[in-house]
Design a protein around this motif. Structure first.
Motif, PDB file in Angstrom:
ATOM      1  N   ASN A 184      -1.131  -2.879   7.101  1.00 36.85           N
ATOM      2  CA  ASN A 184      -1.364  -1.502   6.673  1.00 36.85           C
ATOM      3  C   ASN A 184      -2.816  -1.100   6.970  1.00 36.85           C
ATOM      4  O   ASN A 184      -3.758  -1.679   6.420  1.00 36.85           O
ATOM      5  CB  ASN A 184      -1.067  -1.389   5.173  1.00 36.85           C
ATOM      6  N   LYS A 185      -3.018  -0.122   7.809  1.00 37.42           N
ATOM      7  CA  LYS A 185      -4.363   0.294   8.214  1.00 37.42           C
ATOM      8  C   LYS A 185      -5.132   0.984   7.092  1.00 37.42           C
ATOM      9  O   LYS A 185      -6.359   1.162   7.190  1.00 37.42           O
ATOM     10  CB  LYS A 185      -4.275   1.211   9.426  1.00 37.42           C
ATOM     11  N   ASP A 186      -4.436   1.383   6.033  1.00 43.15           N
ATOM     12  CA  ASP A 186      -5.113   2.045   4.920  1.00 43.15           C
ATOM     13  C   ASP A 186      -5.822   1.066   3.987  1.00 43.15           C
ATOM     14  O   ASP A 186      -6.609   1.486   3.132  1.00 43.15           O
ATOM     15  CB  ASP A 186      -4.109   2.866   4.107  1.00 43.15           C
ATOM     16  N   SER A 233      -8.501  -1.568   2.653  1.00 44.97           N
ATOM     17  CA  SER A 233      -9.932  -1.760   2.896  1.00 44.97           C
ATOM     18  C   SER A 233     -10.202  -3.162   3.423  1.00 44.97           C
ATOM     19  O   SER A 233      -9.494  -4.123   3.101  1.00 44.97           O
ATOM     20  CB  SER A 233     -10.720  -1.553   1.599  1.00 44.97           C
ATOM     21  N   SER A 283       0.915  -0.820   0.000  1.00 49.58           N
ATOM     22  CA  SER A 283       0.000   0.000   0.000  1.00 49.58           C
ATOM     23  C   SER A 283       0.968   0.868   0.000  1.00 49.58           C
ATOM     24  O   SER A 283       2.040   0.813  -0.228  1.00 49.58           O
ATOM     25  CB  SER A 283      -0.603  -0.796   0.915  1.00 49.58           C
ATOM     26  N   SER A 284       0.576   1.097  -0.131  1.00 48.91           N
ATOM     27  CA  SER A 284       1.647   2.065  -0.071  1.00 48.91           C
ATOM     28  C   SER A 284       2.811   1.517   0.743  1.00 48.91           C
ATOM     29  O   SER A 284       3.696   2.187   1.183  1.00 48.91           O
ATOM     30  CB  SER A 284       1.186   3.359   0.549  1.00 48.91           C
ATOM     31  N   LYS A 304      -8.309  -8.301   4.258  1.00 48.65           N
ATOM     32  CA  LYS A 304      -8.080  -7.015   3.586  1.00 48.65           C
ATOM     33  C   LYS A 304      -8.024  -7.234   2.082  1.00 48.65           C
ATOM     34  O   LYS A 304      -7.993  -8.356   1.586  1.00 48.65           O
ATOM     35  CB  LYS A 304      -6.766  -6.389   4.064  1.00 48.65           C
TER      36      LYS A 304
END
Length: 342
Positions: free
Chosen positions: A212-214, A216, A27-28, A296
């Motif tokens: 990664n918390k970003d 979805s 994800s970044s 995710k």
């Protein structure tokens, strides 16, 4: 996928025919530095010292020396539940005639005692086997697939039609849904014929990628591939449980549910050939897709430059994608299909 569903009635008419040489027209996150994957000749059964390149998992000394191979496995309703799928490292699922799905499964770590039902080859299954440079078990094939096998010596076909002693019929099931083999039988064949089997994969594994918390959430994944086949997944206890047509998928060998650490969805053009029956599936080129893991989702890009190279997966911004350690199911679907998830 309206364009491939109208031929279901024809498929149902030919499905009672057993295996033969030729099917009727019927994800970044910042990427880590990683060296190129090793290519190891296991034809001599020398001990392999690396972890499983297909799953990223640790292997026992016995598992390290296993010869990898693939098998084409039926996925009509009459073939379910199948045998051996819970022990595969990677399962590729795409369509055969009439929008009915079919698998080609890769086995390395495990040694299932029964694998099947074994069914016939198609050109795109040859392409997947060639991608990993592995021998594969099957029973006959389409005209196009058999012609390619005959003329291309690099394709490592193990065809039941001419190697029947390495397969058997299960009398508890009706033909053509009753042809099986085992890991021991296929590995015995590979050894007896001195077939070179490479252990090589460009897949990378790092569980921390999915922290990664970003990213979805994707704890439910639905794939309506046509009007006659739906498969979906539910994230339970760290794995995606597979359902087909609303029924939880299990392995006949052990009654265990089919669960996966990773779901790859590769979108590509799928077209009907001029015979209005067989399919052309673009395996070489570029496209988009999705990778589901650890509850995710990451949108991805895929690319494959030639028939003897492996498919590369990256994030949409071109960074390396990392799978969670464990097994993977890899869907190859038409561009018109988009997975639904939440």
């Amino acid at each position: 996928m309206k364009k491939i569903t109208f031929i279901i009635p024809l498929l149902l008419c030919i499905s009672i025919v057993g295996c033969s040489y030729t099917d009727t027209k019927s994800s970044s996150t910042k990427p880590f530095k990683r060296e190129s994957p090793p290519v190891i000749d296991v034809s001599s059964n020398d001990t392999v010292t690396n972890d499983c390149c297909y799953t990223g998992e640790k292997l026992t000394e016995t598992e390290k020396s296993n010869i990898p191979f693939m098998a084409i496995i039926e996925n009509s309703k009459d073939a379910r539940p199948q045998s051996g799928l819970s022990e595969a490292d990677i399962i590729f699922e795409t369509m055969a005639e009439g929008g009915i799905p079919r698998f080609i499964a890769l086995f390395h770590k495990n040694t299932p005692k029964q694998i099947g039902p074994i069914r016939s080859a198609r050109p795109y299954f040859l392409s997947i086997a060639e991608e990993y440079n592995l021998p594969f078990a099957h029973c006959g094939g389409s005209d196009e697939a058999l012609s390619t096998i005959k003329t291309d010596s690099s394709i490592k076909s193990i065809n039941e039609i001419v190697n029947g002693s390495y397969f058997y019929r299960d009398t508890s099931r009706k033909a053509p849904h009753n042809l099986y083999t085992s890991a021991d039988k296929i590995r015995k064949y590979i050894t007896s014929k001195n077939i070179k089997a490479d252990i090589a994969s460009n897949l990378s594994f790092d569980n921390s990628f999915w922290k990664n918390k970003d990213l979805s959430n994707a704890t439910v994944v639905n794939l309506k591939l046509n009007n006659f086949y739906v498969t979906n997944y539910k994230f339970v206890n760290g794995k995606y449980e597979k359902y087909m047509d609303g029924v939880k998928s299990i392995d006949k060998n052990n009654n265990l549910p089919l669960t996966f650490s990773n779901i790859v969805v590769q979108q590509t053009p799928i077209k009907i050939q001029s015979d209005n029956l067989h399919l052309d599936i673009a395996m070489i080129g570029k496209g988009s897709g999705y990778l589901f893991s650890n509850g995710k989702v990451e949108k991805i890009l895929w690319s494959r430059s030639t028939s003897n190279t492996q498919t590369e997966l990256t994030t949409e911004d071109g960074n390396k994608v990392y799978l969670s350690k464990g097994n993977t199911i890899w869907h190859i679907i038409d561009n018109s299909v988009t997975p639904a998830y939440n």
